[in-house]
Enzyme design. Structure first.
Site, PDB file in Angstrom:
ATOM      1  NE  ARG A  96      -1.103   0.224   9.373  1.00  0.00           N
ATOM      2  CZ  ARG A  96      -0.665  -1.013   9.487  1.00  0.00           C
ATOM      3  NH1 ARG A  96      -0.917  -1.698  10.583  1.00  0.00           N
ATOM      4  NH2 ARG A  96       0.026  -1.577   8.516  1.00  0.00           N
ATOM      5  CG  PHE A 303      -1.051  -8.659   9.963  1.00  0.00           C
ATOM      6  CD1 PHE A 303       0.242  -8.334  10.347  1.00  0.00           C
ATOM      7  CD2 PHE A 303      -1.988  -8.875  10.977  1.00  0.00           C
ATOM      8  CE1 PHE A 303       0.597  -8.231  11.689  1.00  0.00           C
ATOM      9  CE2 PHE A 303      -1.650  -8.773  12.324  1.00  0.00           C
ATOM     10  CZ  PHE A 303      -0.348  -8.446  12.667  1.00  0.00           C
ATOM     11  CG  PHE A 383      14.400  -8.087  -2.902  1.00  0.00           C
ATOM     12  CD1 PHE A 383      13.065  -7.700  -2.800  1.00  0.00           C
ATOM     13  CD2 PHE A 383      15.191  -8.061  -1.762  1.00  0.00           C
ATOM     14  CE1 PHE A 383      12.539  -7.309  -1.587  1.00  0.00           C
ATOM     15  CE2 PHE A 383      14.667  -7.671  -0.543  1.00  0.00           C
ATOM     16  CZ  PHE A 383      13.343  -7.292  -0.448  1.00  0.00           C
TER      17      PHE A 383
END
Lengths: 558, 558
Positions: A96, A303, A383
């Protein structure tokens, strides 16, 4: 070693001329309409010429419920696209566009992160190719034509108290949420109360993202219900003869934008409907174009999977006839820990138990996505603080769910770090295991559709709705809107409507506060809880520190 | 023979790639930022690299007072540019961009007409390169930051009743002229009355058009007075820290746009400030860039010479250090007849006497322009209905004014029809006759400046202004704004403030209704009569018939 920031990495990108990126997909230079040297629109004529070509395979990237820890869904989408190219597949990504307004409130969103980014980042966070401005213009032209029609005699008999079409601005401006217009006397019309939404919340945005071509765009724009008469019959944009001019304003915006990843692979960045009151996916026309040009198309939905994937499947895929071949659910150890009850401040410490607990959230998303008939793999977006024991806990859990969790290091390493995931995705897609079907049939009654989503996806016990809401749904069924899909608007932080209920809650109720018809976009919005259609700026907006620095770079935007 | 319409001619244009047009001016392809294949922005870096080059000659095209008959000022600007190229001069034109909003009210403006047009016409009447959208965003960001500042505690002590900064939209929307914002309770701020102007009326537009570079742009944006405190001290955009972010939003818009004429000559189309509450000229940066790249630069100013040329000389040239080499005053036989008292319906019949009478209007404009030290030639923009006797009458009259009237057939013939004018312009420019000086010195008191314009340009007897207005002017002088030039806002149809007083009236009074400070743009607006900063749509707006037709062309916009 100090890590480079996203913007530092983006500025070091060795971008190729956009014509070279287009050439990778076989788009001739004359069908690329350049915007600068690193952005282009793909011409409508070229898109039309692709009819009849076979489609590549569509891969959805979705995620567990978002937490303040971040999941990296876009980063993984970008990384996976690069990874597929790395292993020799012709792949493109579809994401998007960013909304301009919010970037002046909080620091703006990069498109991806680390070594999995789309560039040019600055342009994408500012005006880009002007699509959102075109949507703003088209929306507000319709608004002006409504008040103008009333001003000149109101031939259509619009009830001024029942004008549902508001105005939009691509700005965080709380002062415009609720306004009275047409003050100042006879020459300015009839005063009435209305308001502004942010542009991404416009139905025109949702329409642009769902329309197949300009003809379909114009039809949908004409279908917009702008107001009601005193007898409650709807007034359409078509009745005001606004649909043609709106289409003209949107004709360039309807052409998908092509940019590139840091690794010079093609990225379509087009459309950006709100993921709450709209469906939160990039445009159908970009996705369909990419599928004609690439063997693999990686896309994402807004989401977590409860909202994003469900609407992607039940609205976008259903309406556009898309058949996803596989889905990736992105999780991070940190976000799983938060879903397992750890506070953000404590995320640094190893906590295998919390990871295991948080996996309940992941598990339900896996089951949900599978229930659409789409095979799933889990991507653990790595991470530096993740421990081996924590990662193993996720691997073990996911294995019990009949699939696999793959550690991905695309943020730090680019495509090299995501080869395993790319290979797994290819294996799933080539296996032909996908047997996609939406969750509910078109002909199911509207309230039953809401219940189906609430019970099967959210694992709620019941849907609570006043008689007036049920009556409204029945009235729309009588008017011929009963076959529309549902667009749920609820908190993204939980399967329930309570943002603090993390993990995999059961036994909750889903209270429906309001229902809205988006007749042009073609869905019924079901609002559960507060939704914000015009954000405000914080006490110290990012705008205060955004500037062009001495080196000519934009500062403070990222 | 049926004449082709402007749009038919424009669609038959054999456009060259914009890189070829840029090459004519020596702009390397890497410094042209393309927007599609026929539009481009010239990079800031390239513009900076031109510092120190000698300037070409600047030619102003202005006109008699406009009438409903039309004069063809832009058409003549375009034609003269083509004509200069035809006779072997390296010439470029500089004109304004069109405003999007009004095109959906009345049929939109072509850029020029007949065989003297700039293309691509459709894009120029729609979003073009997005400059106006950027201005809208920058303006409204400042608006949002004002209300946001008040919302979060109003540290600057802004008097909410004295917020002078409104919002803008590029749309004709009368309902937005006068609004109350921030309704709906605590979360939406403090209700207050305000309104929207059309984007071209924004001070940001005037600033963009007067700024020399990004640094100057940011300084001017910071200088904007947005509100006053209870002690009437001004609050600046800089106090809200909005100037940096506004500059970032405008950084692309500050780069001039390059397009082409039907004869493939370079045309800069950049900026479009209102000709009433602003100065009505294209951007300084485009004009200065063109002067570095071409031997001749032809530009125009809004409305007739009483407003347009005066503001071009006294605001744009004064502030940008430009020295025009010659001026062309455009007249048509039809418009002279209307100035001579003929009704529009009777324009078809020969009427030498009316032409002679109407020449009084032309004569005064000639004298006025000469009074700035700029040599003048008159262009008679030929219409098929003009008779030889009528044309001769103008020639004879103009000869008595110490100059020459030249018949121009560029509308029907392109550059071939305007060679005589081009040669005359070269002769005037090369003669070194120009001895440009503004009408009044910077240090003249503000009211005296107004009187000077009214008496010397409008031939009025007096300026009428209430004590409150004179007090306001004196207050600004005390605050250090006394050195600013005056931006007159009055009817364009007459030398007087009465639109029906055609010809060359004398003995009239100029009543000043209001004065406004545009501290960022750097002028004092003096409003004489009604001025409209937000137009409305007509009963049947053009939008109702604008559409994409079966051939894929935009219909109804022109």
């Amino acid at each position: 070693m100090a890590f480079k920031t996203d913007i530092e990495i983006a500025r070091e990108a060795k971008k190729k001329p956009i014509q070279e990126i287009g050439a990778k997909l076989g788009i001739p230079a004359e069908h690329l309409l350049p915007y600068g040297h690193d952005k282009a629109k793909v011409s409508q004529d070229f898109i039309r010429s692709l009819e009849g070509r076979p489609d590549g395979k569509l891969i959805l990237v979705t995620a567990i419920n978002p937490t303040p820890a971040g999941e990296g869904k876009t980063t993984t989408t970008v990384g996976l696209g690069d990874g597929l190219n790395r292993i020799g597949k012709k792949a493109a990504i579809c994401i998007r566009e960013a909304s301009l307004g919010p970037n002046f409130g909080m620091k703006g969103g990069a498109a991806g992160g680390g070594y999995a980014q789309v560039v040019p980042m600055e342009d994408m966070n500012l005006h880009f190719t002007g699509d959102f401005h075109a949507i703003t213009s088209a929306h507000n032209l319709l608004s002006a034509m409504i008040d103008n029609h009333i001003y000149w005699g109101n031939e259509l008999g619009i009830d001024q108290r029942r004008v549902s079409w508001r105005r939009v601005m691509d700005m965080n401006d709380r002062a415009l949420r609720d306004v009275v217009v047409s003050l100042g006397g006879v020459a300015n019309g009839f005063p009435r109360q209305t308001g502004f939404d942010i542009t991404v919340a416009s139905e025109v945005m949702a329409i642009l993202c769902l329309a197949r071509d300009l003809e379909d765009l114009q039809k949908r724009l004409g279908d917009i219900v702008v107001a009601y008469r005193r007898d409650k019959s709807p007034v359409y944009a078509r009745d005001l003869k606004a649909d043609g001019a709106m289409t003209v304003l949107l004709k360039d915006a309807m052409q998908p934008n092509l940019v590139q990843t840091l690794e010079n692979n093609p990225a379509f960045v087009h459309g950006g409907p709100f993921a709450n009151i709209a469906h939160g996916c990039n445009s159908v026309i970009a996705t369909r174009t990419a599928l004609k040009l690439a063997d693999y198309v990686v896309t994402e939905a807004g989401f977590g999977a409860d909202l994003g994937a469900e609407k992607f499947f039940d609205i976008k895929c259903r309406k556009a006839g898309l058949k996803p071949a596989a889905a990736v659910i992105v999780a991070t150890i940190r976000a799983l820990k938060m879903n397992g009850g750890v506070a953000k401040a404590d995320l640094g410490a190893e906590n295998v138990e919390a990871v295991q607990k948080g996996c309940a959230n992941l598990g339900r998303h896996i089951a949900n996505v599978k229930s659409f008939g789409v095979p799933v793999v889990v991507a653990i977006n790595h991470f530096a603080t993740d421990t081996e024991a924590e990662i193993q806990a996720v691997r073990d859990f996911v294995a019990t769910q009949g699939t696999e969790a793959i550690l991905c290091r695309h943020w730090a390493e680019g495509s090299k770090g995501i080869v395993d995931l790319a290979e797994k995705v290819v294996q799933l897609a080539e296996s032909g295991a996908s047997n996609f079907a939406p969750l509910y049939p078109d002909e199911m009654p509207l309230f039953k559709k809401i219940e189906t989503i609430a019970k099967r996806i959210y694992h709620a016990d019941e849907v609570l709705a006043d008689k007036s809401i049920r009556d409204q749904l029945r009235a729309w069924e009588a008017e011929g809107y009963g076959n529309l899909p549902i667009c749920m608007a609820k908190t993204q932080y939980s399967f329930s409507t309570d943002p603090n209920l993390r993990g995999a809650p059961t036994g909750h109720s889903v209270p429906v506060r309001e229902v809205r018809l988006s007749a042009g976009a073609g869905f019924i919005v079901v609002i559960c809880g507060e939704i914000m259609t015009m954000p405000g700026l914080p006490r110290h907006p990012a705008a205060e520190v955004i500037r062009i620095n001495d080196q000519g770079f934009v500062e403070g935007l990222f």
